[in-house]
Write a protein that holds these residues in place. Structure first.
Motif, mmCIF file in Angstrom:
data_model
loop_
_atom_site.group_PDB
_atom_site.id
_atom_site.type_symbol
_atom_site.label_atom_id
_atom_site.label_comp_id
_atom_site.label_asym_id
_atom_site.label_seq_id
_atom_site.Cartn_x
_atom_site.Cartn_y
_atom_site.Cartn_z
ATOM 1 N N ALA A 139 0.829 -1.209 0.000
ATOM 2 C CA ALA A 139 0.000 0.000 0.000
ATOM 3 C C ALA A 139 0.861 1.255 0.000
ATOM 4 O O ALA A 139 0.540 2.243 -0.663
ATOM 5 C CB ALA A 139 -0.925 -0.005 1.217
ATOM 6 N N ALA A 140 1.963 1.229 0.731
ATOM 7 C CA ALA A 140 2.847 2.398 0.779
ATOM 8 C C ALA A 140 3.462 2.687 -0.585
ATOM 9 O O ALA A 140 3.654 3.853 -0.958
ATOM 10 C CB ALA A 140 3.949 2.171 1.811
ATOM 11 N N LEU A 141 3.744 1.645 -1.359
ATOM 12 C CA LEU A 141 4.351 1.835 -2.676
ATOM 13 C C LEU A 141 3.390 2.465 -3.680
ATOM 14 O O LEU A 141 3.813 2.951 -4.730
ATOM 15 C CB LEU A 141 4.863 0.499 -3.214
ATOM 16 C CG LEU A 141 6.157 -0.008 -2.566
ATOM 17 C CD1 LEU A 141 6.417 -1.455 -2.938
ATOM 18 C CD2 LEU A 141 7.340 0.871 -2.955
ATOM 19 N N LEU A 142 2.103 2.478 -3.380
ATOM 20 C CA LEU A 142 1.152 3.138 -4.273
ATOM 21 C C LEU A 142 1.416 4.634 -4.377
ATOM 22 O O LEU A 142 1.006 5.280 -5.341
ATOM 23 C CB LEU A 142 -0.279 2.922 -3.779
ATOM 24 C CG LEU A 142 -0.769 1.479 -3.670
ATOM 25 C CD1 LEU A 142 -2.214 1.460 -3.188
ATOM 26 C CD2 LEU A 142 -0.633 0.750 -4.989
ATOM 27 N N GLU A 143 2.087 5.188 -3.362
ATOM 28 C CA GLU A 143 2.374 6.623 -3.352
ATOM 29 C C GLU A 143 3.702 6.961 -4.025
ATOM 30 O O GLU A 143 4.126 8.114 -4.020
ATOM 31 C CB GLU A 143 2.411 7.127 -1.898
ATOM 32 C CG GLU A 143 1.133 6.890 -1.117
ATOM 33 C CD GLU A 143 0.020 7.850 -1.513
ATOM 34 O OE1 GLU A 143 0.334 8.872 -2.146
ATOM 35 O OE2 GLU A 143 -1.139 7.576 -1.189
ATOM 36 N N SER A 144 4.360 5.961 -4.614
ATOM 37 C CA SER A 144 5.664 6.190 -5.230
ATOM 38 C C SER A 144 5.577 7.181 -6.384
ATOM 39 O O SER A 144 4.570 7.245 -7.101
ATOM 40 C CB SER A 144 6.238 4.867 -5.736
ATOM 41 O OG SER A 144 7.445 5.085 -6.449
ATOM 42 N N ASP A 145 6.636 7.960 -6.572
ATOM 43 C CA ASP A 145 6.711 8.855 -7.726
ATOM 44 C C ASP A 145 6.837 8.076 -9.030
ATOM 45 O O ASP A 145 6.546 8.600 -10.099
ATOM 46 C CB ASP A 145 7.911 9.805 -7.575
ATOM 47 C CG ASP A 145 7.749 10.752 -6.401
ATOM 48 O OD1 ASP A 145 6.585 11.035 -6.042
ATOM 49 O OD2 ASP A 145 8.764 11.195 -5.840
ATOM 50 N N ASP A 146 7.296 6.836 -8.947
ATOM 51 C CA ASP A 146 7.435 5.964 -10.104
ATOM 52 C C ASP A 146 6.093 5.251 -10.315
ATOM 53 O O ASP A 146 5.760 4.303 -9.603
ATOM 54 C CB ASP A 146 8.552 4.948 -9.853
ATOM 55 C CG ASP A 146 8.844 4.073 -11.069
ATOM 56 O OD1 ASP A 146 7.917 3.864 -11.875
ATOM 57 O OD2 ASP A 146 9.982 3.587 -11.195
ATOM 58 N N VAL A 147 5.325 5.710 -11.299
ATOM 59 C CA VAL A 147 3.982 5.165 -11.493
ATOM 60 C C VAL A 147 4.036 3.687 -11.863
ATOM 61 O O VAL A 147 3.192 2.894 -11.433
ATOM 62 C CB VAL A 147 3.214 5.960 -12.571
ATOM 63 C CG1 VAL A 147 1.793 5.433 -12.707
ATOM 64 C CG2 VAL A 147 3.185 7.431 -12.230
ATOM 65 N N ASP A 148 5.037 3.286 -12.646
ATOM 66 C CA ASP A 148 5.153 1.885 -13.031
ATOM 67 C C ASP A 148 5.357 1.006 -11.799
ATOM 68 O O ASP A 148 4.732 -0.057 -11.665
ATOM 69 C CB ASP A 148 6.309 1.711 -14.010
ATOM 70 C CG ASP A 148 6.421 0.279 -14.515
ATOM 71 O OD1 ASP A 148 5.440 -0.224 -15.085
ATOM 72 O OD2 ASP A 148 7.483 -0.345 -14.313
ATOM 73 N N LEU A 149 6.207 1.456 -10.884
ATOM 74 C CA LEU A 149 6.421 0.720 -9.640
ATOM 75 C C LEU A 149 5.131 0.650 -8.836
ATOM 76 O O LEU A 149 4.777 -0.398 -8.281
ATOM 77 C CB LEU A 149 7.522 1.398 -8.815
ATOM 78 C CG LEU A 149 7.731 0.871 -7.389
ATOM 79 C CD1 LEU A 149 8.110 -0.597 -7.407
ATOM 80 C CD2 LEU A 149 8.797 1.694 -6.666
ATOM 81 N N ALA A 150 4.408 1.757 -8.768
ATOM 82 C CA ALA A 150 3.157 1.793 -8.008
ATOM 83 C C ALA A 150 2.126 0.821 -8.589
ATOM 84 O O ALA A 150 1.429 0.119 -7.846
ATOM 85 C CB ALA A 150 2.609 3.216 -7.986
#
Length: 680
Positions: free
Chosen positions: A151-162
């Motif tokens: 869930a925390a990774l959804l806020e990543s600046d990297d949209v592909d990672l999110a």
């Protein structure tokens, strides 16, 4: 913001008055050290070396722990976002403090706290978000069941990672709809950010949004991942707390208090126990999906809105987060169903909208009751009560209310009809033969609707508060209820000089009717259409410089956001219409004296139309001041039509109905509805 934001801010700032030492015992358990780390963070708005040292030590002592990696990522991410957090709390306090004028003691404290926060915000520095993402990835790799890391990774600046994180979360948490809703939002974010895409790629992504929403709606649960908060530990408050809040010195920090304080302080972040999609992000998803539907075919638009409405119904039964969501989808679907003549669906969408509105009202009442001070309770007692478990369980109370609500009606499908091959011109009327009822009132709108017109003409003016008033002129004639100082030197009463409160008090002398606002008129048309099973639209004529945001906001609230809808906005001010232009927004009609266009040479007329068609959807020829030759009028009408623009004729006598050119006109706007017009 709810009032408990004050509690979060006060708890945080009160904690900054003390510096709790991090214990240096190597034999500490992971849970105890995690508790020390959280308390160090809560205890210092400046974060700094103490918190980072505790986070690094936790990771060093427990390198194989997903919990340790997760908490180090959380602290690092908050360190990178601390300015936003401080600004948010500071703004909340500033917004709320004027409402607490009667609580003088608390207000003084709020002013002092705001100043402290501003000083701290000036000292803070942002760090890279990438370090936090790395820790979250480590946590998810150490234990794929660590849902808070995904869930925390959804806020990543990297949209592909999110997006990859949303997919993995959905794979691990097989019955939860939220990761799929998050995926839809992230895809929409790609579309919103203007990434260079081919039409085929953009269409594929657009379908990906709808598919993700649909897949999420098929899952039974809508739950938020919990952070691994420690439970078996004891940390005592510093004695300085006694000076701030009497009675807490020497007491242990409980699991509930530590978690609530941490969550409320950082509720804007997705992993703090409220939702893996922040309120702001979901609102943006909702708005973007609504806006992007205007670019879809009507069938695809209905499919997308169905899924968004199902999301809202899903939240309304299982998640207190739903109260932050927009509620324009039922109204928009009513518009689309009415455009197809499917009034059974219109009725059912209306019922769903009422169900959601009532749910919201019940939730709002529960929050209001929970945040209201008891009779005779002073500010400090109220603050102390806000630290109580019962106060902070208000979200759970809201969830219980939603769970007890009856299931919403099943969402209907819209029956699409074949488009009509050819049709007579549509009629917009602004006056009906009834001398006792003033024009542009709700009563005259009801009469026009019953008379069988296609559009009701509404003349719009701006009041002193930038509200949009419907009236026949900028001057209020034959009205009662005003002091003489409201009249200008010419002895007239102008709408532009009056506030909404003052206009609400206006009544017409003979009829007793009052002046209405544009939103009221559009809502009335909705109600009349639903009961009469017709689809009468609004032909809104702008006078003066109205507030564009207010006008477009009203249209969106009413679900009228597309050129397919029964809303036409006309004005003589071309620059104002240009400012209102949206590629997929309402239809715009430039009102021009017919005599002016007839006098132009074919080349000059062509140049004028070439410029106009970039923004306008129609040219409205005003015939009220002139009586053009029928052949010349036909020439201009055909020139406009050949350039791809619609043609509207505005007249006052009804005679244009009998002109040969009427068959080539799209809309005829008349101010005098007679029997000839009704029988068209």
């Amino acid at each position: 913001m709810r009032t408990y934001s004050i509690a979060a801010a006060l708890v945080t700032v009160l904690c900054t008055t003390t510096c709790f030492p991090i214990q240096q015992c190597n034999a500490m358990t992971e849970e105890q050290l995690t508790a020390e780390l959280i308390w160090a963070y809560v205890n210092s708005m400046e974060y700094g070396e103490k918190v980072q040292t505790a986070a690094d030590r936790l990771r060093m002592e427990f390198p194989e722990s997903a919990t340790a990696a997760l908490w180090q990522g959380i602290i690092r991410s908050m360190d990178s976002e601390q300015t936003d957090v401080i600004d948010l709390i500071s703004k909340t306090i500033s917004d709320l403090s004027p409402q607490l004028a009667s609580e003088t003691q608390l207000r003084r404290e709020l002013v002092e706290i705001t100043q402290r926060l501003e000083r701290k915000a000036g000292k803070s520095q942002k760090n890279s978000r990438a370090k936090a993402d790395l820790e979250f990835l480590r946590a998810s790799q150490l234990d794929k069941r660590c849902l808070a890391a995904w869930a925390a990774l959804l806020e990543s600046d990297d949209v592909d990672l999110a997006i990859r994180a949303a997919d993995e979360w959905a794979r691990v948490d097989t019955k939860n709809s939220l990761p799929l809703y998050a995926r839809a939002g992230l895809i929409q974010r790609l579309l919103r950010e203007g990434v260079e895409l081919t039409d085929r790629e953009r269409k594929k992504l657009s379908h990906g949004v709808t598919n993700a929403l649909r897949q999420g709606n098929e899952r039974p649960h809508c739950t938020v991942p919990s952070l691994p908060f420690p439970r078996n530990f004891e940390i005592e408050f510093d004695s300085k707390w006694e000076e701030e809040v009497p009675g807490v010195s020497g007491k242990s920090v409980t699991y509930g208090f530590l978690r609530r304080t941490f969550d409320r302080l950082n509720e804007r972040f997705s992993w703090q126990g409220r939702s893996p999609i922040s309120v702001q992000e979901f609102r943006r998803l909702s708005d973007d999906c609504m806006r992007s539907t205007r670019q879809l075919s009507e069938e695809d638009q209905v499919a997308r809105l169905h899924e968004l409405l199902r999301v809202e119904l899903h939240f309304s039964r299982s998640n207190s987060f739903m109260h932050a969501i927009s509620s324009t989808r039922p109204r928009r679907l009513q518009v689309l169903a009415a455009n197809q003549g499917d009034f059974d669906a219109v009725e059912r969408y209306h019922d769903i909208g009422e169900h959601l509105a009532e749910t919201r009202r019940q939730i709002s009442r529960s929050y209001k009751e929970s945040t209201t001070a008891d009779d005779g309770e002073d500010a400090r007692d109220h603050f102390t009560r806000m630290l109580n478990d019962k106060y902070f369980d208000v979200d759970q109370d809201a969830a219980k209310i939603m769970g007890a609500r009856d299931p919403a009606p099943e969402i209907p499908r819209v029956r699409f009809r074949d488009p009509a091959s050819a049709s007579l011109p549509q009629f917009a009327a602004g006056e009906v033969a009834n001398q006792k009822i003033p024009t542009n009132t709700t009563a005259s709108t009801s009469l026009l609707h019953a008379a069988g017109v296609d559009y009701v003409r509404l003349d719009a003016y701006s009041d002193l508060d930038s509200g949009i008033v419907v009236n026949s002129s900028s001057v209020i004639d034959n009205a009662v209820g005003f002091r003489m100082d409201k009249y200008r030197e010419d002895g007239k009463l102008y709408i532009a000089d009056l506030t909404e409160e003052e206009i609400r008090g206006v009544t017409y002398r003979e009829s007793g009717l009052r002046i209405s606002y544009l939103y009221e008129q559009l809502s009335l048309l909705f109600a009349l259409n639903r009961t009469a099973r017709r689809n009468v639209g609004a032909y809104v004529v702008l006078h003066g410089q109205l507030a564009n945001e207010e006008l477009i906001g009203i249209a969106k609230d009413c679900g009228l956001v597309s050129k397919r809808d029964r809303l036409i906005i006309g004005s003589r001010n071309e620059s104002h219409l240009n400012a209102l232009y949206e590629e997929h927004g309402p239809r715009l009609a430039w009102i021009v004296d017919a005599k002016k266009l007839i006098s132009l040479s074919p080349a000059a007329l062509g140049d004028l139309l070439e410029v106009s068609k970039r923004r306008m959807d129609a040219i409205a020829l005003d015939l009220r001041e002139s009586k053009p030759d029928a052949n010349e009028l036909a020439r201009v009408v055909r020139a406009i039509k050949s350039d791809g623009l619609a043609v509207h004729l505005i007249e006052g006598s009804g005679k244009v109905v009998r002109m040969p050119v009427r068959a080539e006109v799209d809309v005829i706007v008349t101010s005098n509805l007679d029997a000839d017009v009704i029988g068209h």
